[in-house]
Design a protein around this motif. Structure first.
Motif, PDB file in Angstrom:
ATOM      1  N   THR A  32      44.131  -0.435 -12.999  1.00  9.29           N
ATOM      2  CA  THR A  32      44.392  -1.865 -12.796  1.00  9.29           C
ATOM      3  C   THR A  32      45.734  -2.153 -12.147  1.00  9.29           C
ATOM      4  O   THR A  32      45.825  -3.030 -11.282  1.00  9.29           O
ATOM      5  N   ARG A  33      46.783  -1.426 -12.515  1.00 14.46           N
ATOM      6  CA  ARG A  33      48.109  -1.765 -12.012  1.00 14.46           C
ATOM      7  C   ARG A  33      48.205  -1.683 -10.484  1.00 14.46           C
ATOM      8  O   ARG A  33      48.777  -2.572  -9.851  1.00 14.46           O
ATOM      9  N   PRO A  34      47.689  -0.646  -9.827  1.00 20.76           N
ATOM     10  CA  PRO A  34      47.847  -0.589  -8.372  1.00 20.76           C
ATOM     11  C   PRO A  34      46.904  -1.506  -7.587  1.00 20.76           C
ATOM     12  O   PRO A  34      47.105  -1.698  -6.391  1.00 20.76           O
ATOM     13  N   GLY A  37      48.892   6.974 -11.891  1.00 27.62           N
ATOM     14  CA  GLY A  37      50.216   6.605 -12.373  1.00 27.62           C
ATOM     15  C   GLY A  37      51.382   7.159 -11.594  1.00 27.62           C
ATOM     16  O   GLY A  37      52.526   7.080 -12.057  1.00 27.62           O
ATOM     17  N   PRO A  39      52.638   3.774  -8.654  1.00 26.74           N
ATOM     18  CA  PRO A  39      51.448   3.004  -8.271  1.00 26.74           C
ATOM     19  C   PRO A  39      51.709   1.875  -7.292  1.00 26.74           C
ATOM     20  O   PRO A  39      50.792   1.519  -6.540  1.00 26.74           O
ATOM     21  N   VAL A  40      52.910   1.318  -7.260  1.00 25.00           N
ATOM     22  CA  VAL A  40      53.158   0.200  -6.338  1.00 25.00           C
ATOM     23  C   VAL A  40      53.221   0.676  -4.891  1.00 25.00           C
ATOM     24  O   VAL A  40      52.429   0.229  -4.048  1.00 25.00           O
ATOM     25  N   HIS A  94      44.793   4.953 -14.525  1.00 25.40           N
ATOM     26  CA  HIS A  94      45.596   3.728 -14.440  1.00 25.40           C
ATOM     27  C   HIS A  94      45.067   2.889 -13.271  1.00 25.40           C
ATOM     28  O   HIS A  94      45.712   2.745 -12.239  1.00 25.40           O
TER      29      HIS A  94
END
Length: 435
Positions: free
Chosen positions: A285-287, A243, A246-247, A283
């Motif tokens: 999935t987001r990245p 987290g 993450p982008v 976390h």
């Protein structure tokens, strides 16, 4: 002496006996038929006791880290600690390299007949050279590439071509680059350990990353550069999946993973560590979309410029068996490679690996154990592949850095640090290594 310490010493002794066995058996094989293609089994080195300008500095760094490293690692603020670790690792690596003198230890390392700098003049037109790259991999092809150029994806050579283009040409700049960049891997491993496990374990591992015996081969081989790129790819992935922005961290991690795969074919196995990092992330999935987007960039660029990774790898396998790889006996190297690994990770890591079996309920040590186990698994897969017969003291540096993290489990760190430093100093002063 308590039972745990006694078992640690048993593990270190077993590692030493593996080295002795590899040396004795290997010397017999080499004297019999020369098939090992190394002068001082299991290492690619020659017996050459010597001192050099780096000797006083190497001893001073070792004494300072053994005496003050654990205490400083425990109390320095986190960011200053990262820079202190990188700076001290650089001092350690530079001093060890200079034991062999400036030319032999640094400036001439990457200019020998098998190295990347030999072909800089053939890359005036980089796209043209990349389109033509696969035509020169096989030994019997016209104008065949030197061993290291042929044995790696084009990204490895292009690194030094680009250094030359920006005015940092020649062996001295190349040697300085791989040492300076390569030693940043120590900070990357600490960031990943802190992010995935906890800060206490990262701080305990810090002095061992500084005094890594593998520094003998980090200065100055291109594998130091490969080690740093892979380490930062994993560190950024650790930040992304926990987290931390993450982008950008996910995209940057993917970008570096893509570069890693174009620096060394064997480093595709870094995916084993990446899987462990993803498993430990909270976390995940987001990245992932940004990770995959970054991962596509370097392959897309090289493919657009005409370099075919898969074709190059297929030809490299043929080239490998045309040369020393076809002569060196798998039955010896499949276990002697592990003796080479002892030289780069040291007796402390052998003892630390004994301690990675911890209860799942103990969260931070368990998470570090998963990361270390993944590194060990990747190394073993490389070993079983048969594509790493000998010279693993430099080839496996990207995996070895992560094994060193298990030294965080050891009590009495000063004694183990002294053993690590003694191994590196003895190797560097008694042997003349080829990398």
């Amino acid at each position: 002496m308590n039972r745990d310490l006694r078992r640690d010493l048993y593990a270190a002794t077993a590692a030493a006996l593996l080295v002795v066995a590899a040396a004795v058996v290997g010397t017999g094989i080499q004297h019999r038929d020369g098939s090992l293609r190394v002068n001082w089994p299991p290492l690619l080195a020659t017996w050459d006791p010597h001192l050099g300008p780096g000797t006083p500095a190497a001893i001073a760094v070792a004494v300072a880290v053994v005496a003050h490293g654990p205490a400083l690692a425990a109390r320095l603020p986190w960011r200053p600690l990262l820079f202190a670790v990188w700076g001290t690792a650089m001092a350690w690596t530079w001093s060890l390299a200079l034991v062999d003198g400036w030319h032999l230890g640094v400036a001439g390392r990457l200019t020998t007949r098998n190295e990347y700098l030999q072909v800089i003049g053939r890359f005036h037109d980089i796209p043209g050279a990349l389109r033509d790259f696969t035509h020169h991999i096989l030994i019997d092809s016209p104008g065949n590439w030197p061993a290291h150029v042929a044995g790696h994806p084009a990204g490895a050579t292009v690194t030094f071509v680009l250094l030359d283009r920006i005015g940092l040409g020649g062996g001295a700049w190349a040697g300085a680059f791989v040492i300076t960049a390569g030693t940043t891997a120590t900070a990357a491993v600490l960031i990943a350990v802190r992010t995935l496990a906890d800060e206490r374990l990262a701080r305990r591992a810090a002095p061992f990353l500084v005094l890594a015996p593998g520094a003998v081969w980090m200065g100055a081989s291109a594998d130091a550069w490969f080690t740093a790129v892979a380490a930062w790819a994993l560190a950024l992935l650790a930040l992304a999946v926990t987290g931390h922005h993450p982008v950008p961290t996910g995209f940057a991690s993917g970008l570096l993973f893509g570069l890693t795969f174009y620096l060394s074919y064997g480093l595709t196995l870094i995916a084993v560590l990446a899987a462990a990092v993803l498993l430990l992330g909270s976390h995940r999935t987001r990245p992932l979309p940004f990770l995959l987007a970054g991962l596509a960039v370097v392959p897309a660029v090289f493919t657009a410029l005409g370099f075919n990774w898969w074709e190059a790898y297929r030809l490299l396998v043929t080239r490998y068996y045309q040369g020393a790889g076809g002569v060196r006996p798998y039955g010896y190297w499949v276990w002697a490679n592990l003796a080479c690994t002892v030289f780069i990770v040291g007796p402390a890591t052998a003892a630390g690996l004994r301690r990675v079996r911890v209860p799942r309920t103990d969260r931070a040590p368990f998470r570090l154990a998963v990361l270390v186990t993944a590194a060990l698994l990747a190394l073993l897969l490389a070993d079983l592949s048969g594509m790493s017969k000998a010279e693993t003291e430099r080839i496996w540096l990207p995996f070895a850095m992560w094994l060193l993290a298990c030294c965080a489990f050891l009590p009495r760190p000063r004694a183990w640090l002294a053993a690590q430093a003694a191994l590196a100093l003895l190797v560097n002063h008694l042997l003349l290594t080829f990398w």
